[in-house]
Write a protein that holds these residues in place. Structure first.
Motif, PDB file in Angstrom:
ATOM      1  N   HIS A   1       0.832  -1.198   0.000  1.00 57.60           N
ATOM      2  CA  HIS A   1       0.000   0.000   0.000  1.00 57.60           C
ATOM      3  C   HIS A   1       0.871   1.255   0.000  1.00 57.60           C
ATOM      4  O   HIS A   1       0.655   2.186  -0.776  1.00 57.60           O
ATOM      5  CB  HIS A   1      -0.935  -0.002   1.213  1.00 57.60           C
ATOM      6  CG  HIS A   1      -1.727   1.261   1.345  1.00 57.60           C
ATOM      7  ND1 HIS A   1      -2.786   1.567   0.516  1.00 57.60           N
ATOM      8  CD2 HIS A   1      -1.576   2.327   2.176  1.00 57.60           C
ATOM      9  CE1 HIS A   1      -3.266   2.749   0.840  1.00 57.60           C
ATOM     10  NE2 HIS A   1      -2.554   3.235   1.848  1.00 57.60           N
ATOM     11  N   SER A   2       1.880   1.276   0.880  1.00 56.82           N
ATOM     12  CA  SER A   2       2.773   2.441   0.965  1.00 56.82           C
ATOM     13  C   SER A   2       3.521   2.679  -0.346  1.00 56.82           C
ATOM     14  O   SER A   2       3.689   3.814  -0.774  1.00 56.82           O
ATOM     15  CB  SER A   2       3.783   2.268   2.097  1.00 56.82           C
ATOM     16  OG  SER A   2       3.225   2.702   3.314  1.00 56.82           O
ATOM     17  N   ALA A   3       3.968   1.593  -0.970  1.00 51.70           N
ATOM     18  CA  ALA A   3       4.714   1.733  -2.222  1.00 51.70           C
ATOM     19  C   ALA A   3       3.815   2.302  -3.321  1.00 51.70           C
ATOM     20  O   ALA A   3       4.245   3.122  -4.133  1.00 51.70           O
ATOM     21  CB  ALA A   3       5.291   0.381  -2.636  1.00 51.70           C
TER      22      ALA A   3
ATOM     23  N   LEU B   1      10.479  12.417  -4.221  1.00 56.76           N
ATOM     24  CA  LEU B   1       9.553  13.259  -3.440  1.00 56.76           C
ATOM     25  C   LEU B   1       8.408  12.410  -2.891  1.00 56.76           C
ATOM     26  O   LEU B   1       7.950  12.623  -1.767  1.00 56.76           O
ATOM     27  CB  LEU B   1       9.007  14.404  -4.306  1.00 56.76           C
ATOM     28  CG  LEU B   1       9.992  15.541  -4.598  1.00 56.76           C
ATOM     29  CD1 LEU B   1       9.418  16.494  -5.650  1.00 56.76           C
ATOM     30  CD2 LEU B   1      10.328  16.305  -3.317  1.00 56.76           C
ATOM     31  N   GLY B   2       7.962  11.446  -3.694  1.00 61.28           N
ATOM     32  CA  GLY B   2       6.922  10.520  -3.239  1.00 61.28           C
ATOM     33  C   GLY B   2       7.398   9.700  -2.044  1.00 61.28           C
ATOM     34  O   GLY B   2       6.671   9.518  -1.066  1.00 61.28           O
ATOM     35  N   LEU B   3       8.634   9.226  -2.127  1.00 62.95           N
ATOM     36  CA  LEU B   3       9.203   8.443  -1.020  1.00 62.95           C
ATOM     37  C   LEU B   3       9.254   9.280   0.254  1.00 62.95           C
ATOM     38  O   LEU B   3       8.937   8.804   1.346  1.00 62.95           O
ATOM     39  CB  LEU B   3      10.620   7.969  -1.370  1.00 62.95           C
ATOM     40  CG  LEU B   3      10.742   6.810  -2.374  1.00 62.95           C
ATOM     41  CD1 LEU B   3      12.180   6.623  -2.813  1.00 62.95           C
ATOM     42  CD2 LEU B   3      10.186   5.523  -1.771  1.00 62.95           C
ATOM     43  N   LEU B   4       9.654  10.539   0.103  1.00 60.20           N
ATOM     44  CA  LEU B   4       9.760  11.424   1.272  1.00 60.20           C
ATOM     45  C   LEU B   4       8.378  11.804   1.805  1.00 60.20           C
ATOM     46  O   LEU B   4       8.210  12.059   2.991  1.00 60.20           O
ATOM     47  CB  LEU B   4      10.547  12.685   0.903  1.00 60.20           C
ATOM     48  CG  LEU B   4      12.050  12.468   0.715  1.00 60.20           C
ATOM     49  CD1 LEU B   4      12.670  13.585  -0.106  1.00 60.20           C
ATOM     50  CD2 LEU B   4      12.736  12.354   2.070  1.00 60.20           C
ATOM     51  N   GLY B   5       7.396  11.813   0.904  1.00 57.77           N
ATOM     52  CA  GLY B   5       6.043  12.224   1.291  1.00 57.77           C
ATOM     53  C   GLY B   5       5.246  11.114   1.971  1.00 57.77           C
ATOM     54  O   GLY B   5       4.335  11.377   2.748  1.00 57.77           O
ATOM     55  N   GLU B   6       5.597   9.866   1.634  1.00 58.87           N
ATOM     56  CA  GLU B   6       4.872   8.742   2.216  1.00 58.87           C
ATOM     57  C   GLU B   6       5.504   8.435   3.582  1.00 58.87           C
ATOM     58  O   GLU B   6       6.345   7.536   3.729  1.00 58.87           O
ATOM     59  CB  GLU B   6       4.929   7.531   1.276  1.00 58.87           C
ATOM     60  CG  GLU B   6       4.357   6.237   1.803  1.00 58.87           C
ATOM     61  CD  GLU B   6       2.942   6.336   2.359  1.00 58.87           C
ATOM     62  OE1 GLU B   6       2.248   7.341   2.093  1.00 58.87           O
ATOM     63  OE2 GLU B   6       2.541   5.432   3.091  1.00 58.87           O
ATOM     64  N   THR B   7       5.085   9.208   4.574  1.00 53.99           N
ATOM     65  CA  THR B   7       5.783   9.180   5.864  1.00 53.99           C
ATOM     66  C   THR B   7       5.535   7.879   6.634  1.00 53.99           C
ATOM     67  O   THR B   7       6.227   7.590   7.595  1.00 53.99           O
ATOM     68  CB  THR B   7       5.374  10.379   6.736  1.00 53.99           C
ATOM     69  OG1 THR B   7       3.943  10.447   6.764  1.00 53.99           O
ATOM     70  CG2 THR B   7       5.918  11.676   6.164  1.00 53.99           C
ATOM     71  N   GLU B   8       4.534   7.098   6.194  1.00 56.16           N
ATOM     72  CA  GLU B   8       4.298   5.781   6.794  1.00 56.16           C
ATOM     73  C   GLU B   8       5.392   4.789   6.395  1.00 56.16           C
ATOM     74  O   GLU B   8       5.578   3.773   7.052  1.00 56.16           O
ATOM     75  CB  GLU B   8       2.962   5.197   6.301  1.00 56.16           C
ATOM     76  CG  GLU B   8       1.760   6.077   6.512  1.00 56.16           C
ATOM     77  CD  GLU B   8       1.268   5.994   7.936  1.00 56.16           C
ATOM     78  OE1 GLU B   8       0.846   4.893   8.316  1.00 56.16           O
ATOM     79  OE2 GLU B   8       1.327   7.015   8.648  1.00 56.16           O
ATOM     80  N   GLY B   9       6.054   5.087   5.272  1.00 57.03           N
ATOM     81  CA  GLY B   9       6.981   4.125   4.689  1.00 57.03           C
ATOM     82  C   GLY B   9       8.340   4.107   5.380  1.00 57.03           C
ATOM     83  O   GLY B   9       8.769   5.104   5.981  1.00 57.03           O
TER      84      GLY B   9
ATOM     85  N   ALA C   1      11.155   3.935   3.813  1.00 53.93           N
ATOM     86  CA  ALA C   1      12.094   4.768   3.051  1.00 53.93           C
ATOM     87  C   ALA C   1      12.137   6.194   3.606  1.00 53.93           C
ATOM     88  O   ALA C   1      13.213   6.769   3.771  1.00 53.93           O
ATOM     89  CB  ALA C   1      11.700   4.787   1.580  1.00 53.93           C
ATOM     90  N   ALA C   2      10.966   6.750   3.916  1.00 53.85           N
ATOM     91  CA  ALA C   2      10.916   8.120   4.426  1.00 53.85           C
ATOM     92  C   ALA C   2      11.688   8.215   5.737  1.00 53.85           C
ATOM     93  O   ALA C   2      12.450   9.167   5.962  1.00 53.85           O
ATOM     94  CB  ALA C   2       9.466   8.574   4.618  1.00 53.85           C
TER      95      ALA C   2
ATOM     96  N   LEU D   1      13.388   2.837  -2.841  1.00 55.73           N
ATOM     97  CA  LEU D   1      14.583   3.627  -2.516  1.00 55.73           C
ATOM     98  C   LEU D   1      15.849   2.902  -2.989  1.00 55.73           C
ATOM     99  O   LEU D   1      16.744   3.525  -3.566  1.00 55.73           O
ATOM    100  CB  LEU D   1      14.634   3.918  -1.013  1.00 55.73           C
ATOM    101  CG  LEU D   1      15.836   4.728  -0.512  1.00 55.73           C
ATOM    102  CD1 LEU D   1      15.975   6.051  -1.280  1.00 55.73           C
ATOM    103  CD2 LEU D   1      15.704   5.010   0.984  1.00 55.73           C
ATOM    104  N   LEU D   2      15.884   1.584  -2.773  1.00 55.57           N
ATOM    105  CA  LEU D   2      17.027   0.803  -3.281  1.00 55.57           C
ATOM    106  C   LEU D   2      17.117   0.932  -4.802  1.00 55.57           C
ATOM    107  O   LEU D   2      18.209   1.034  -5.354  1.00 55.57           O
ATOM    108  CB  LEU D   2      16.884  -0.677  -2.884  1.00 55.57           C
ATOM    109  CG  LEU D   2      17.162  -1.027  -1.421  1.00 55.57           C
ATOM    110  CD1 LEU D   2      16.758  -2.467  -1.136  1.00 55.57           C
ATOM    111  CD2 LEU D   2      18.634  -0.792  -1.070  1.00 55.57           C
TER     112      LEU D   2
END
Lengths: 76, 204
Positions: free
Chosen positions: B7-9, B35-43, B45-46, B164-165
Protein backbone atom coordinates in the motif's frame (compact mmCIF):
# COMPACT_ATOMS: atom_id res chain seq x y z
CA UNK A 1 5.62 50.43 3.05
CA UNK A 2 3.37 52.29 0.63
CA UNK A 3 2.24 50.60 -2.56
CA UNK A 4 4.38 52.91 -4.70
CA UNK A 5 7.48 52.26 -2.65
CA UNK A 6 6.91 48.55 -2.78
CA UNK A 7 6.63 48.71 -6.57
CA UNK A 8 9.76 50.80 -6.89
CA UNK A 9 11.67 48.30 -4.76
CA UNK A 10 10.41 45.35 -6.76
CA UNK A 11 11.15 47.01 -10.09
CA UNK A 12 14.73 47.69 -9.09
CA UNK A 13 15.24 44.13 -7.90
CA UNK A 14 17.99 42.23 -9.68
CA UNK A 15 16.68 38.92 -8.41
CA UNK A 16 16.15 36.87 -11.58
CA UNK A 17 13.21 34.99 -10.08
CA UNK A 18 11.32 38.29 -9.69
CA UNK A 19 11.96 39.38 -13.25
CA UNK A 20 11.36 35.97 -14.80
CA UNK A 21 8.10 35.47 -12.93
CA UNK A 22 6.97 38.82 -14.26
CA UNK A 23 7.84 37.80 -17.82
CA UNK A 24 5.95 34.50 -17.47
CA UNK A 25 2.89 36.32 -16.18
CA UNK A 26 3.15 38.92 -18.89
CA UNK A 27 3.20 36.19 -21.53
CA UNK A 28 -0.07 34.77 -20.21
CA UNK A 29 -1.59 38.23 -20.08
CA UNK A 30 -0.55 38.91 -23.67
CA UNK A 31 -2.09 35.61 -24.74
CA UNK A 32 -5.38 36.52 -23.02
CA UNK A 33 -5.47 40.01 -24.51
CA UNK A 34 -4.57 38.81 -27.98
CA UNK A 35 -7.32 36.26 -27.97
CA UNK A 36 -9.85 38.79 -26.68
CA UNK A 37 -8.90 41.33 -29.33
CA UNK A 38 -8.89 38.83 -32.17
CA UNK A 39 -12.29 37.56 -31.15
CA UNK A 40 -13.57 41.13 -31.03
CA UNK A 41 -12.10 41.87 -34.45
CA UNK A 42 -13.70 38.76 -35.94
CA UNK A 43 -17.09 39.60 -34.47
CA UNK A 44 -16.78 43.04 -36.08
CA UNK A 45 -16.20 41.37 -39.42
CA UNK A 46 -12.43 41.74 -39.75
CA UNK A 47 -10.75 39.22 -42.03
CA UNK A 48 -7.90 37.01 -40.81
CA UNK A 49 -5.65 38.91 -43.22
CA UNK A 50 -6.56 42.27 -41.64
CA UNK A 51 -6.00 40.93 -38.14
CA UNK A 52 -2.69 39.35 -39.08
CA UNK A 53 -1.33 42.48 -40.69
CA UNK A 54 -2.11 44.65 -37.64
CA UNK A 55 -0.53 42.02 -35.36
CA UNK A 56 2.46 41.85 -37.66
CA UNK A 57 2.29 38.10 -38.20
CA UNK A 58 1.29 35.87 -41.10
CA UNK A 59 -2.33 35.17 -41.83
CA UNK A 60 -1.65 31.46 -41.53
CA UNK A 61 -0.24 31.89 -38.03
CA UNK A 62 -3.32 33.66 -36.73
CA UNK A 63 -5.74 31.44 -38.55
CA UNK A 64 -4.08 28.24 -37.38
CA UNK A 65 -4.13 29.35 -33.77
CA UNK A 66 -7.49 31.04 -33.49
CA UNK A 67 -9.81 29.86 -36.24
CA UNK A 68 -12.69 27.79 -34.95
CA UNK A 69 -12.79 29.54 -31.61
CA UNK A 70 -15.64 31.92 -31.02
CA UNK A 71 -15.27 33.21 -27.53
CA UNK A 72 -17.25 36.32 -26.73
CA UNK A 73 -19.26 35.81 -29.90
CA UNK A 74 -20.71 32.63 -28.52
CA UNK A 75 -22.76 34.32 -25.84
CA UNK A 76 -24.52 36.71 -28.21
CA UNK B 1 4.15 -4.13 -12.59
CA UNK B 2 2.45 -2.87 -9.41
CA UNK B 3 0.80 -6.12 -8.24
CA UNK B 4 3.53 -6.78 -5.69
CA UNK B 5 3.65 -3.20 -4.44
CA UNK B 6 2.60 -2.64 -0.83
CA UNK B 7 0.00 0.00 0.00
CA UNK B 8 2.77 2.44 0.96
CA UNK B 9 4.71 1.73 -2.22
CA UNK B 10 1.62 2.44 -4.31
CA UNK B 11 1.15 5.63 -2.33
CA UNK B 12 4.66 6.66 -3.34
CA UNK B 13 3.70 6.33 -7.00
CA UNK B 14 0.46 8.25 -6.43
CA UNK B 15 2.36 10.99 -4.60
CA UNK B 16 5.01 11.09 -7.33
CA UNK B 17 2.28 11.78 -9.85
CA UNK B 18 0.80 14.50 -7.61
CA UNK B 19 4.23 16.09 -7.18
CA UNK B 20 4.78 16.11 -10.95
CA UNK B 21 1.37 17.68 -11.44
CA UNK B 22 1.85 20.38 -8.84
CA UNK B 23 5.19 21.29 -10.44
CA UNK B 24 3.33 21.34 -13.78
CA UNK B 25 5.79 18.79 -15.14
CA UNK B 26 4.69 16.56 -17.99
CA UNK B 27 6.58 13.48 -16.83
CA UNK B 28 7.14 11.44 -13.68
CA UNK B 29 10.88 11.21 -13.18
CA UNK B 30 13.08 9.73 -10.52
CA UNK B 31 12.95 13.11 -8.73
CA UNK B 32 9.17 12.80 -8.35
CA UNK B 33 9.57 9.24 -7.07
CA UNK B 34 12.03 10.56 -4.50
CA UNK B 35 9.55 13.26 -3.44
CA UNK B 36 6.92 10.52 -3.24
CA UNK B 37 9.20 8.44 -1.02
CA UNK B 38 9.76 11.42 1.27
CA UNK B 39 6.04 12.22 1.29
CA UNK B 40 4.87 8.74 2.22
CA UNK B 41 5.78 9.18 5.86
CA UNK B 42 4.30 5.78 6.79
CA UNK B 43 6.98 4.13 4.69
CA UNK B 44 10.33 2.82 5.82
CA UNK B 45 12.09 4.77 3.05
CA UNK B 46 10.92 8.12 4.43
CA UNK B 47 12.19 7.21 7.88
CA UNK B 48 15.57 6.09 6.61
CA UNK B 49 15.93 9.15 4.38
CA UNK B 50 15.12 11.38 7.35
CA UNK B 51 17.64 9.57 9.50
CA UNK B 52 20.22 10.10 6.77
CA UNK B 53 19.44 13.82 6.89
CA UNK B 54 17.55 14.15 3.60
CA UNK B 55 14.99 16.94 3.90
CA UNK B 56 11.85 16.91 1.77
CA UNK B 57 11.80 20.69 1.29
CA UNK B 58 15.46 20.77 0.25
CA UNK B 59 14.82 18.06 -2.32
CA UNK B 60 11.74 19.91 -3.59
CA UNK B 61 13.77 23.10 -3.93
CA UNK B 62 16.46 21.09 -5.71
CA UNK B 63 13.93 19.78 -8.21
CA UNK B 64 12.73 23.32 -8.91
CA UNK B 65 16.34 24.51 -9.28
CA UNK B 66 17.30 21.75 -11.71
CA UNK B 67 14.10 21.10 -13.59
CA UNK B 68 12.15 24.31 -13.08
CA UNK B 69 8.39 24.36 -12.85
CA UNK B 70 6.06 24.07 -15.79
CA UNK B 71 4.32 26.90 -17.65
CA UNK B 72 2.42 29.58 -15.75
CA UNK B 73 -1.32 29.39 -16.41
CA UNK B 74 -2.54 32.73 -15.21
CA UNK B 75 -0.99 36.13 -14.74
CA UNK B 76 0.31 36.85 -11.28
CA UNK B 77 -0.55 40.38 -10.12
CA UNK B 78 2.42 40.57 -7.74
CA UNK B 79 4.87 39.45 -10.41
CA UNK B 80 3.49 41.97 -12.89
CA UNK B 81 3.68 44.73 -10.25
CA UNK B 82 7.40 44.11 -10.19
CA UNK B 83 7.76 45.40 -13.73
CA UNK B 84 5.28 48.24 -13.29
CA UNK B 85 2.19 46.62 -14.75
CA UNK B 86 -0.95 46.99 -12.70
CA UNK B 87 -2.98 43.89 -13.54
CA UNK B 88 -6.07 45.35 -11.88
CA UNK B 89 -5.83 48.44 -14.06
CA UNK B 90 -5.49 46.30 -17.20
CA UNK B 91 -8.45 44.22 -16.08
CA UNK B 92 -10.57 47.33 -15.42
CA UNK B 93 -9.86 48.72 -18.89
CA UNK B 94 -10.63 45.41 -20.55
CA UNK B 95 -13.86 45.05 -18.63
CA UNK B 96 -14.96 48.58 -19.56
CA UNK B 97 -14.79 47.52 -23.20
CA UNK B 98 -15.75 43.85 -23.07
CA UNK B 99 -17.81 43.36 -19.92
CA UNK B 100 -17.24 41.73 -16.56
CA UNK B 101 -14.60 38.99 -16.29
CA UNK B 102 -13.66 39.33 -19.96
CA UNK B 103 -10.08 38.16 -19.34
CA UNK B 104 -11.15 35.19 -17.27
CA UNK B 105 -13.82 34.24 -19.80
CA UNK B 106 -11.26 34.34 -22.58
CA UNK B 107 -8.89 32.14 -20.65
CA UNK B 108 -11.64 29.69 -19.71
CA UNK B 109 -12.84 29.50 -23.30
CA UNK B 110 -9.28 28.91 -24.47
CA UNK B 111 -8.92 26.12 -21.94
CA UNK B 112 -12.14 24.51 -23.19
CA UNK B 113 -10.94 24.67 -26.80
CA UNK B 114 -7.52 23.34 -25.90
CA UNK B 115 -9.09 20.30 -24.32
CA UNK B 116 -9.69 19.06 -27.81
CA UNK B 117 -6.37 19.98 -29.35
CA UNK B 118 -3.04 18.09 -29.45
CA UNK B 119 -0.09 19.10 -27.35
CA UNK B 120 -1.69 22.14 -25.79
CA UNK B 121 -4.65 19.99 -24.82
CA UNK B 122 -2.44 17.51 -23.03
CA UNK B 123 -0.57 20.34 -21.34
CA UNK B 124 -3.85 21.87 -20.25
CA UNK B 125 -5.25 18.60 -18.91
CA UNK B 126 -2.08 18.10 -16.92
CA UNK B 127 -2.16 21.59 -15.50
CA UNK B 128 -5.80 21.04 -14.52
CA UNK B 129 -5.03 17.78 -12.78
CA UNK B 130 -6.57 15.64 -15.49
CA UNK B 131 -5.07 12.98 -17.68
CA UNK B 132 -2.16 10.64 -17.52
CA UNK B 133 1.45 11.64 -16.89
CA UNK B 134 3.98 9.17 -18.24
CA UNK B 135 7.01 7.83 -16.40
CA UNK B 136 10.38 8.74 -17.83
CA UNK B 137 12.48 5.76 -18.96
CA UNK B 138 14.68 6.27 -15.89
CA UNK B 139 11.72 6.28 -13.52
CA UNK B 140 10.41 3.11 -15.19
CA UNK B 141 13.85 1.55 -14.84
CA UNK B 142 13.91 2.58 -11.16
CA UNK B 143 10.60 0.83 -10.53
CA UNK B 144 11.82 -2.28 -12.36
CA UNK B 145 14.98 -2.22 -10.27
CA UNK B 146 12.92 -1.94 -7.09
CA UNK B 147 11.15 -5.16 -8.02
CA UNK B 148 14.49 -6.79 -8.76
CA UNK B 149 15.89 -5.58 -5.43
CA UNK B 150 12.92 -7.09 -3.61
CA UNK B 151 13.36 -10.44 -5.36
CA UNK B 152 17.11 -10.43 -4.69
CA UNK B 153 16.36 -9.99 -0.98
CA UNK B 154 13.88 -12.84 -1.13
CA UNK B 155 10.90 -10.53 -0.53
CA UNK B 156 7.62 -11.29 -2.17
CA UNK B 157 6.50 -7.66 -2.07
CA UNK B 158 7.85 -4.27 -3.11
CA UNK B 159 7.89 -1.74 -0.28
CA UNK B 160 9.01 1.89 -0.20
CA UNK B 161 12.46 0.67 0.90
CA UNK B 162 12.81 -1.33 -2.31
CA UNK B 163 11.89 1.71 -4.37
CA UNK B 164 14.58 3.63 -2.52
CA UNK B 165 17.03 0.80 -3.28
CA UNK B 166 15.92 1.12 -6.90
CA UNK B 167 16.65 4.86 -6.89
CA UNK B 168 20.11 4.22 -5.42
CA UNK B 169 20.80 1.39 -7.86
CA UNK B 170 19.67 3.35 -10.89
CA UNK B 171 22.08 6.01 -9.74
CA UNK B 172 21.85 8.34 -12.75
CA UNK B 173 18.60 10.27 -12.47
CA UNK B 174 17.86 13.62 -10.91
CA UNK B 175 16.88 11.81 -7.70
CA UNK B 176 20.35 10.31 -7.41
CA UNK B 177 21.89 13.69 -8.16
CA UNK B 178 19.82 15.38 -5.45
CA UNK B 179 20.61 12.61 -2.98
CA UNK B 180 24.32 12.91 -3.57
CA UNK B 181 23.96 16.68 -3.27
CA UNK B 182 22.38 16.04 0.17
CA UNK B 183 25.64 14.31 1.05
CA UNK B 184 24.28 10.76 0.98
CA UNK B 185 26.77 7.92 0.75
CA UNK B 186 24.93 5.46 -1.51
CA UNK B 187 26.72 2.34 -0.22
CA UNK B 188 26.04 3.36 3.35
CA UNK B 189 22.39 4.05 2.54
CA UNK B 190 22.00 0.66 0.86
CA UNK B 191 23.57 -1.12 3.82
CA UNK B 192 21.36 0.85 6.19
CA UNK B 193 18.21 -0.25 4.34
CA UNK B 194 19.23 -3.89 4.07
CA UNK B 195 20.11 -3.95 7.79
CA UNK B 196 16.70 -2.54 8.54
CA UNK B 197 14.69 -5.03 6.52
CA UNK B 198 16.92 -8.08 6.31
CA UNK B 199 15.78 -11.02 4.21
CA UNK B 200 12.15 -12.06 4.64
CA UNK B 201 11.15 -9.31 7.07
CA UNK B 202 7.82 -7.61 6.78
CA UNK B 203 8.47 -3.88 6.54
CA UNK B 204 6.38 -1.46 4.49
Amino acid sequence: MSQTNKLATAASSRDPSVGLRAVASLRVLVEDLQELQIDNARSQGWSWQQIASVLGVSKQAVHKKYAGRRLLGRRR
Amino acid sequence: MFQRFTHSARQVVVLAQAEARSLRHNHIGTEHLLLGLLGETEGLAARILNELGVDRDDVHQGVVDYAGAGPVNQPDAVALDAIGIDLDAVRRRVEEAFGPNALERTRAARARTEKHRGVRARRHRRSCGEGHIAFTPRAKKTLELSLREALALGHGYVGTEHILLGVLREGQGLAALLLSRSGIDFDLARRRIVEEIGPDSNAG
